[in-house]
Design a protein around this motif. Structure first.
Motif, PDB file in Angstrom:
ATOM      1  N   LEU A 238       0.836  -1.209   0.000  1.00  0.00           N
ATOM      2  CA  LEU A 238       0.000   0.000   0.000  1.00  0.00           C
ATOM      3  C   LEU A 238       0.864   1.249   0.000  1.00  0.00           C
ATOM      4  O   LEU A 238       0.570   2.230  -0.706  1.00  0.00           O
ATOM      5  N   SER A 239       1.961   1.232   0.781  1.00  0.00           N
ATOM      6  CA  SER A 239       2.881   2.367   0.807  1.00  0.00           C
ATOM      7  C   SER A 239       3.484   2.601  -0.570  1.00  0.00           C
ATOM      8  O   SER A 239       3.581   3.737  -1.049  1.00  0.00           O
ATOM      9  N   HIS A 240       3.894   1.511  -1.220  1.00  0.00           N
ATOM     10  CA  HIS A 240       4.468   1.633  -2.560  1.00  0.00           C
ATOM     11  C   HIS A 240       3.430   2.190  -3.534  1.00  0.00           C
ATOM     12  O   HIS A 240       3.753   3.019  -4.400  1.00  0.00           O
ATOM     13  N   GLY A 241       2.188   1.750  -3.389  1.00  0.00           N
ATOM     14  CA  GLY A 241       1.135   2.247  -4.262  1.00  0.00           C
ATOM     15  C   GLY A 241       0.905   3.744  -4.109  1.00  0.00           C
ATOM     16  O   GLY A 241       0.685   4.458  -5.105  1.00  0.00           O
ATOM     17  N   VAL A 242       0.975   4.238  -2.880  1.00  0.00           N
ATOM     18  CA  VAL A 242       0.828   5.681  -2.627  1.00  0.00           C
ATOM     19  C   VAL A 242       1.966   6.440  -3.289  1.00  0.00           C
ATOM     20  O   VAL A 242       1.769   7.490  -3.927  1.00  0.00           O
ATOM     21  N   ILE A 243       3.180   5.934  -3.151  1.00  0.00           N
ATOM     22  CA  ILE A 243       4.353   6.584  -3.758  1.00  0.00           C
ATOM     23  C   ILE A 243       4.224   6.608  -5.274  1.00  0.00           C
ATOM     24  O   ILE A 243       4.464   7.631  -5.919  1.00  0.00           O
ATOM     25  N   ARG A 244       3.834   5.482  -5.829  1.00  0.00           N
ATOM     26  CA  ARG A 244       3.732   5.384  -7.289  1.00  0.00           C
ATOM     27  C   ARG A 244       2.657   6.317  -7.838  1.00  0.00           C
ATOM     28  O   ARG A 244       2.813   6.897  -8.915  1.00  0.00           O
ATOM     29  N   ALA A 245       1.571   6.460  -7.097  1.00  0.00           N
ATOM     30  CA  ALA A 245       0.490   7.342  -7.547  1.00  0.00           C
ATOM     31  C   ALA A 245       0.946   8.793  -7.639  1.00  0.00           C
ATOM     32  O   ALA A 245       0.422   9.573  -8.453  1.00  0.00           O
ATOM     33  N   ASP A 246       1.923   9.176  -6.824  1.00  0.00           N
ATOM     34  CA  ASP A 246       2.421  10.551  -6.823  1.00  0.00           C
ATOM     35  C   ASP A 246       3.566  10.772  -7.809  1.00  0.00           C
ATOM     36  O   ASP A 246       3.976  11.911  -8.037  1.00  0.00           O
ATOM     37  N   ALA A 247       4.093   9.704  -8.383  1.00  0.00           N
ATOM     38  CA  ALA A 247       5.244   9.817  -9.282  1.00  0.00           C
ATOM     39  C   ALA A 247       4.814  10.232 -10.688  1.00  0.00           C
ATOM     40  O   ALA A 247       3.662  10.049 -11.090  1.00  0.00           O
ATOM     41  N   LEU A 248       5.762  10.769 -11.439  1.00  0.00           N
ATOM     42  CA  LEU A 248       5.520  11.125 -12.834  1.00  0.00           C
ATOM     43  C   LEU A 248       5.416   9.863 -13.683  1.00  0.00           C
ATOM     44  O   LEU A 248       5.911   8.794 -13.308  1.00  0.00           O
ATOM     45  N   SER A 249       4.815   9.973 -14.848  1.00  0.00           N
ATOM     46  CA  SER A 249       4.770   8.850 -15.775  1.00  0.00           C
ATOM     47  C   SER A 249       6.182   8.553 -16.278  1.00  0.00           C
ATOM     48  O   SER A 249       7.105   9.373 -16.120  1.00  0.00           O
ATOM     49  N   ALA A 250       6.362   7.404 -16.893  1.00  0.00           N
ATOM     50  CA  ALA A 250       7.678   7.033 -17.402  1.00  0.00           C
ATOM     51  C   ALA A 250       8.161   8.029 -18.451  1.00  0.00           C
ATOM     52  O   ALA A 250       9.337   8.423 -18.467  1.00  0.00           O
ATOM     53  N   THR A 251       7.274   8.469 -19.324  1.00  0.00           N
ATOM     54  CA  THR A 251       7.646   9.432 -20.373  1.00  0.00           C
ATOM     55  C   THR A 251       8.032  10.769 -19.769  1.00  0.00           C
ATOM     56  O   THR A 251       9.067  11.357 -20.112  1.00  0.00           O
ATOM     57  N   ASP A 252       7.203  11.278 -18.853  1.00  0.00           N
ATOM     58  CA  ASP A 252       7.505  12.557 -18.205  1.00  0.00           C
ATOM     59  C   ASP A 252       8.763  12.454 -17.338  1.00  0.00           C
ATOM     60  O   ASP A 252       9.525  13.409 -17.213  1.00  0.00           O
ATOM     61  N   SER A 253       8.988  11.282 -16.780  1.00  0.00           N
ATOM     62  CA  SER A 253      10.176  11.083 -15.941  1.00  0.00           C
ATOM     63  C   SER A 253      11.450  11.170 -16.771  1.00  0.00           C
ATOM     64  O   SER A 253      12.454  11.744 -16.331  1.00  0.00           O
ATOM     65  N   ALA A 254      11.429  10.600 -17.971  1.00  0.00           N
ATOM     66  CA  ALA A 254      12.602  10.666 -18.850  1.00  0.00           C
ATOM     67  C   ALA A 254      12.940  12.116 -19.180  1.00  0.00           C
ATOM     68  O   ALA A 254      14.123  12.511 -19.175  1.00  0.00           O
ATOM     69  N   GLU A 255      11.935  12.916 -19.452  1.00  0.00           N
ATOM     70  CA  GLU A 255      12.155  14.339 -19.730  1.00  0.00           C
ATOM     71  C   GLU A 255      12.671  15.060 -18.486  1.00  0.00           C
ATOM     72  O   GLU A 255      13.535  15.936 -18.576  1.00  0.00           O
ATOM     73  N   PHE A 256      12.148  14.696 -17.350  1.00  0.00           N
ATOM     74  CA  PHE A 256      12.577  15.307 -16.086  1.00  0.00           C
ATOM     75  C   PHE A 256      14.049  15.002 -15.829  1.00  0.00           C
ATOM     76  O   PHE A 256      14.832  15.903 -15.488  1.00  0.00           O
ATOM     77  N   ILE A 257      14.442  13.751 -15.993  1.00  0.00           N
ATOM     78  CA  ILE A 257      15.836  13.346 -15.770  1.00  0.00           C
ATOM     79  C   ILE A 257      16.765  14.084 -16.729  1.00  0.00           C
ATOM     80  O   ILE A 257      17.850  14.537 -16.352  1.00  0.00           O
ATOM     81  N   LYS A 258      16.328  14.212 -17.980  1.00  0.00           N
ATOM     82  CA  LYS A 258      17.132  14.916 -18.983  1.00  0.00           C
ATOM     83  C   LYS A 258      17.345  16.375 -18.588  1.00  0.00           C
ATOM     84  O   LYS A 258      18.446  16.923 -18.724  1.00  0.00           O
ATOM     85  N   ARG A 259      16.305  17.028 -18.070  1.00  0.00           N
ATOM     86  CA  ARG A 259      16.440  18.428 -17.651  1.00  0.00           C
ATOM     87  C   ARG A 259      17.421  18.560 -16.497  1.00  0.00           C
ATOM     88  O   ARG A 259      18.233  19.491 -16.460  1.00  0.00           O
ATOM     89  N   VAL A 260      17.340  17.636 -15.541  1.00  0.00           N
ATOM     90  CA  VAL A 260      18.278  17.673 -14.408  1.00  0.00           C
ATOM     91  C   VAL A 260      19.706  17.493 -14.910  1.00  0.00           C
ATOM     92  O   VAL A 260      20.635  18.188 -14.453  1.00  0.00           O
ATOM     93  N   ALA A 261      19.917  16.585 -15.860  1.00  0.00           N
ATOM     94  CA  ALA A 261      21.262  16.349 -16.414  1.00  0.00           C
ATOM     95  C   ALA A 261      21.783  17.603 -17.111  1.00  0.00           C
ATOM     96  O   ALA A 261      22.976  17.939 -16.990  1.00  0.00           O
ATOM     97  N   GLU A 262      20.927  18.309 -17.811  1.00  0.00           N
ATOM     98  CA  GLU A 262      21.358  19.513 -18.534  1.00  0.00           C
ATOM     99  C   GLU A 262      21.685  20.653 -17.584  1.00  0.00           C
ATOM    100  O   GLU A 262      22.420  21.571 -17.942  1.00  0.00           O
ATOM    101  N   GLU A 263      21.152  20.588 -16.362  1.00  0.00           N
ATOM    102  CA  GLU A 263      21.435  21.627 -15.379  1.00  0.00           C
ATOM    103  C   GLU A 263      22.798  21.472 -14.731  1.00  0.00           C
ATOM    104  O   GLU A 263      23.321  22.404 -14.106  1.00  0.00           O
ATOM    105  N   LEU A 264      23.389  20.291 -14.833  1.00  0.00           N
ATOM    106  CA  LEU A 264      24.664  20.027 -14.159  1.00  0.00           C
ATOM    107  C   LEU A 264      25.834  20.704 -14.883  1.00  0.00           C
ATOM    108  O   LEU A 264      25.797  20.889 -16.081  1.00  0.00           O
TER     109      LEU A 264
END
Length: 264
Positions: A238-264
């Motif tokens: 149930l805890s994992h389900g709550v966390i997953r519900a708040d997470a970004l989708s896989a597609t949006d996550s890839a874009e998010f990770i890319k933005r963080v990498a470009e900020e470094l």
């Protein structure tokens, strides 16, 4: 302190005494501090392959000391019990949440080396190499298991820790995007500001066994546990389900990770 360490250290001391050599002489020949050699002779530290080889040659042991290295190899997974490793190797699905580090199965070699070099207490080079080798082997096994589903949720803080410096971290983030391209791997980011209480309690891994049971692995600073009771696993699921519900989708996550990498 393991019995193998104590036995190996005692053998070094016995051979040294028989050869009428001092601890200081052995330390100088090996390039170690005398206190470091003392701790290995007393079994408080693992006798290194280097010291065993030097002692073997110096005391004329004929390979008897060096042969002990195979029984005193560094622990390749200090925080993981064999039960977890066996379950991971056979699982039908693995769902991981990690708040502070990139999950081991997704780490680049540079990131894992930087992380392991910061271990406390410090690890020697041989131990680091053994642990890197073992983690890379786990990753290779994961790559071969194309019918196993791997789901990873990573808290934003883990993307911004700066392990190894900006270049190591940048390469790690692009490595993360690359690994997420596998058809059986999903990587999601939990952004800061979306973390509920379950997300702040530490890492969590859910494993589906070949018998279609779900087990849960929780890891802390100094204690770790595999939970198999239905009641506890249900709670953690149930805890994992709550966390997953708040997470970004896989597609949006890839874009998010890319933005963080470009900020470094």
């Amino acid at each position: 302190m393991s019995e193998a360490w104590r036995y190996g250290g005692n053998q070094i001391k016995l051979w040294r005494t028989e050869a009428r050599k001092s601890r200081e002489e052995l330390a100088e020949e090996a390039g170690y501090a005398a206190e470091y050699v003392k701790s290995m002779e007393q079994g408080r530290r693992r006798p290194t392959l280097h010291l065993l080889q030097i002692a073997d040659s110096m005391f004329g042991a004929g390979g008897k000391l060096a042969a002990g290295a195979d029984y005193m190899k560094p622990d390749p997974y200090p925080n993981l019990v064999p039960e977890f490793m066996a379950t991971e190797a056979d699982c039908l699905a693995l769902h991981s949440y990690e708040p502070l580090f990139i999950p081991g199965l997704l780490q680049s070699e540079g990131y894992m080396r930087a992380l392991m070099s910061q271990a406390c207490p410090p690890a020697d080079d041989e131990t680091i190499e053994e642990r890197v080798r073992f983690r890379l082997a786990r990753q290779a096994a994961m790559a071969r298991r194309v019918t196993t589903h791997y789901g990873f949720i990573i808290y934003e803080a883990a993307l911004r820790t700066g392990v190894g410096g900006p270049e190591v971290m940048r390469r790690q983030l692009y490595h993360l995007i690359e690994r997420a391209d596998a058809r059986n791997v999903a990587v999601q980011v939990l952004p800061q500001g979306r973390a509920s209480a379950p997300a702040l309690r530490g890492s969590l891994i859910l494993l589906e066994t070949p018998e279609h049971q779900t087990w849960a692995w929780c890891e802390g600073q100094s204690t770790s546990a595999m939970h198999t009771s239905p009641e506890k696993v249900s709670e953690l699921s149930l805890s994992h389900g709550v966390i997953r519900a708040d997470a970004l989708s896989a597609t949006d996550s890839a874009e998010f990770i890319k933005r963080v990498a470009e900020e470094l």
